[in-house]
Scaffold this motif. Structure first.
Motif, PDB file in Angstrom:
ATOM      1  N   ALA A 529     -34.617  33.449   8.166  1.00 38.22           N
ATOM      2  CA  ALA A 529     -34.894  34.295   8.414  1.00 38.22           C
ATOM      3  C   ALA A 529     -34.587  36.064   8.529  1.00 38.22           C
ATOM      4  O   ALA A 529     -35.361  37.024   9.414  1.00 38.22           O
ATOM      5  N   PHE A 530     -33.610  36.675   7.395  1.00 38.83           N
ATOM      6  CA  PHE A 530     -33.669  37.720   8.185  1.00 38.83           C
ATOM      7  C   PHE A 530     -34.460  38.517   7.509  1.00 38.83           C
ATOM      8  O   PHE A 530     -34.422  39.401   8.398  1.00 38.83           O
ATOM      9  N   TRP A 531     -35.387  38.854   6.542  1.00 33.85           N
ATOM     10  CA  TRP A 531     -36.520  39.542   6.644  1.00 33.85           C
ATOM     11  C   TRP A 531     -37.707  39.740   7.495  1.00 33.85           C
ATOM     12  O   TRP A 531     -38.240  40.558   7.118  1.00 33.85           O
ATOM     13  N   PRO A 532     -38.365  38.561   7.859  1.00 38.45           N
ATOM     14  CA  PRO A 532     -38.420  38.433   8.176  1.00 38.45           C
ATOM     15  C   PRO A 532     -39.058  39.526   9.856  1.00 38.45           C
ATOM     16  O   PRO A 532     -39.077  40.706  10.445  1.00 38.45           O
ATOM     17  N   MET A 533     -36.985  38.951  10.502  1.00 34.25           N
ATOM     18  CA  MET A 533     -36.930  39.996  11.510  1.00 34.25           C
ATOM     19  C   MET A 533     -36.216  41.479  11.539  1.00 34.25           C
ATOM     20  O   MET A 533     -36.272  42.843  12.153  1.00 34.25           O
ATOM     21  N   HIS A 534     -36.181  41.531   9.957  1.00 36.80           N
ATOM     22  CA  HIS A 534     -35.458  42.919   9.550  1.00 36.80           C
ATOM     23  C   HIS A 534     -36.718  43.919   9.829  1.00 36.80           C
ATOM     24  O   HIS A 534     -36.686  45.487  10.496  1.00 36.80           O
ATOM     25  N   ASP A 535     -38.189  42.946   8.812  1.00 38.41           N
ATOM     26  CA  ASP A 535     -39.356  44.049   8.358  1.00 38.41           C
ATOM     27  C   ASP A 535     -39.335  44.132  10.025  1.00 38.41           C
ATOM     28  O   ASP A 535     -40.633  45.682  10.890  1.00 38.41           O
TER      29      ASP A 535
END
Length: 620
Positions: A529-535
């Motif tokens: 879930a890198f990108w959901p967290m990143h955003d």
């Protein structure tokens, strides 16, 4: 051990890019280098004044510095002349500062990273051994041969002053390299003073000094952080050291090494923020005192003491030392004697030629054999120039001359050699930078290192996309937040043709929560879930631990697992790998973009235009 030019301005139509930049030790390093560089002017003025004063008719110069001054209590007293009070008393603070700088470098500076530290450490060793050997050979059979320690030192204030004159021909990373080298040089000089130039040892005062040192260690273990108790113990330790026969400047070094050094901790900053909110609601003297104590506790005593002491040492103590020690009578007979004196020739050749060859030779051997690597943006020709500038021994060289040479005539000859070497090393360093320093900092490393891996990177867009855009970013950087919508628009405008990769570059001392946020993104990646967290991180108003847990919950993560992963070594190592990549690629600020492996300099508009231009060359 720079920087007035540490914050690099990358021009694009005369406009500076909207980025936040740092170089290894960022703001603190800039403060150190600016202070030391300005201190060089005060040191030069004091040296010129000492020379003029010593050559005036009469004997007022020596008369003043031989004036005795005593401090006593009851029947016990210490009486020394003014020169000794400066050399043995005030210079303790100079060596205290050196000890604190060494401690900080060992804690989280370049000396902590073995690969980064190998070259400056061995370069410094080469820059001490080669000059010492040259001096010993040229003075063999004379009474001055044992004074080889004079040839080992580097005066960082004067050296940085020369680099300031060199200007843009000396990239910022070269200045940082000189600082690291100078810290190692300080360690060598301190050991030489302690071991070689210590007279007879008296056991009883030495035992008292050991007990007092134990008291200081016990206070540190008990969590005592206020300066007053340490000052009282330090004065008593200084007296015991003087009586023991050891040189008292060792006290400064020991206390410097004992001074804790740490970066601002998230928990301390959170506590400070809570106290500040309380103070705003209920202002009063008690709340103000609590706020003051909390603010001091959030900053290491090493940083606080360096901040307080550095202006005093740079502008008062070291210039006063030069005023008391640099005065030499430059009569025709003294100069004619110095021209043929082995000690004058020895210290001159050792500092000018020995330092240059020792530092460059050791660096070349280490770099070419693969034992270590030169820092980003530093090349061997520039190391040759640094070696020349390091030949300005001055302060510590004069200090050791006073310790090692008892014959006044020989000591004056040594001082003439030290002064002449400082002038020659300045000219040689300037000339070498003119010849070899034509590539400025903006022209150094522009290639992405290491290149993007086919898998294992945090990317958006297809793996086989013909266009690759890599960003080094920091979740607290406001310019990274501004860049996020533009990057999203580029991905939407060039679907199938653009692959976007994020690598972490938390600017620790500018943004205290940035590294923690980077680790949070990696902990989310462990749950795919890198990108959901990143955003969410890139737009978050707060990034303390409570906020990170809420962001993780909103991103649909398993929060207990996330909390555990956040503090694991493997997560920290993943962030550190990105930071090393940034340093190796010459990225010293955020956001920094690389298009198809080459850095794009300029504002965000230049990055967008470069991507659009690359996309036009690729069939849809």
């Amino acid at each position: 051990m720079s920087v007035s030019a540490l914050v690099r301005r990358i021009s694009d139509g005369g406009q500076a890019p909207r980025t936040e930049r740092t170089l290894r030790l960022d703001r603190r390093i800039r403060t150190v280098l600016v202070t030391e560089t300005r201190g060089a002017a005060a040191l030069l003025a004091a040296t010129v004044l000492a020379l003029v004063w010593a050559n005036l008719p009469g004997d007022s110069y020596e008369t003043l510095w031989h004036t005795e001054f005593g401090v006593g209590l009851g029947g016990a007293a210490i009486t020394e002349d003014l020169r000794h009070w400066i050399n043995d008393g005030l210079m303790v603070f100079f060596f205290l500062l050196a000890g604190m700088e060494i401690r900080r470098e060992l804690s989280f500076g370049d000396l902590r990273d073995r690969r980064a530290a190998t070259v400056p450490i061995l370069a410094a060793v080469g820059g001490m051994v080669v000059p010492a050997v040259i001096f010993a050979v040229l003075t063999a059979g004379t009474s001055a041969q044992h004074a080889w320690g004079m040839a080992m030192a580097t005066d960082i204030a004067f050296a940085l002053g020369v680099l300031a004159l060199v200007g843009p021909r000396c990239p910022a990373n070269v200045r940082v390299f000189l600082l690291t080298l100078a810290v190692v040089d300080d360690i060598g000089a301190i050991l030489v003073i302690a071991v070689v130039y210590t007279e007879a040892i008296h056991p009883v005062p030495l035992l008292v000094a050991a007990v007092l040192l134990g008291v200081a260690l016990a206070m540190r273990a008990a969590g005592v952080w206020r300066a007053t108790p340490y000052f009282v113990v330090g004065v008593a330790l200084w007296v015991a050291t003087v009586e023991s026969g050891l040189h008292p400047t060792i006290v400064g070094v020991v206390f410097g090494l004992l001074t804790p050094a740490f970066l601002a901790r998230t928990a301390d900053l959170d506590r400070l923020e809570r106290i500040l909110h309380k103070f705003r609601r209920e202002p009063g003297p008690e709340a103000a005192r609590t706020l003051s104590i909390a603010a001091q506790g959030a900053v290491s005593s090493n940083d606080r003491l360096q901040y307080l002491l550095r202006p005093w040492t740079s502008f008062v103590i070291v210039p006063l030392f030069a005023l008391a020690n640099a005065g030499v009578v430059l009569s025709p007979e003294v100069l004619s004697r110095a021209v043929t004196s082995p000690v004058t020739i020895g210290v001159f050749a050792a500092l000018v030629a020995g330092k240059t060859l020792g530092i460059w030779g050791a660096s070349a051997i280490v770099a070419r054999t693969g034992l270590g690597r030169l820092p980003t943006g530093v090349r061997l020709p520039q190391v040759l120039s640094v070696g020349a500038v390091a030949g300005i021994g001055f302060t510590v060289s004069l200090f050791i001359a006073e310790l090692a040479l008892t014959d006044e005539q020989v000591r004056d000859e040594a001082k003439i050699g030290i002064l002449a070497a400082a002038v020659a090393a300045t000219g040689l360093g300037w000339l070498l930078f003119r010849i070899t320093g034509r590539r400025t900092a903006t022209g150094e490393a522009t290639a992405l290192r290491p290149p993007v891996e086919p898998t294992g990177e945090h990317h958006r867009g297809p793996l086989d996309a013909p266009i690759e855009l890599v960003q080094f970013g920091d979740y607290e950087c406001p310019f990274c937040r501004e860049a996020a919508p533009a990057v999203a628009e580029l991905l939407a405008r060039h679907p199938g043709r653009l692959r976007y990769v994020w690598r972490h570059l938390p600017l620790d001392e500018i943004h205290p929560y940035a590294r923690r946020a980077a680790q949070a993104a990696e902990a989310a990646a462990a749950q795919n879930a890198f990108w959901p967290m990143h955003d969410r991180l890139i737009t978050a108003e707060s990034l303390d631990d409570d906020a990170l847990a809420e962001i993780a919950r909103a991103a649909g993560l398993d929060v207990p697992r996330f909390t555990v992963d956040l503090d694991t070594a493997i997560i920290a190592a993943q962030v550190d790998a990105d930071v090393r990549s940034a340093h190796d690629s010459g990225a010293d600020g955020t956001p920094t973009f690389f298009l198809n492996g080459t850095r794009v300099d300029g504002p965000l508009d230049a990055v967008i235009a470069a991507v659009d231009q690359a996309a036009e060359a690729v069939p849809a």
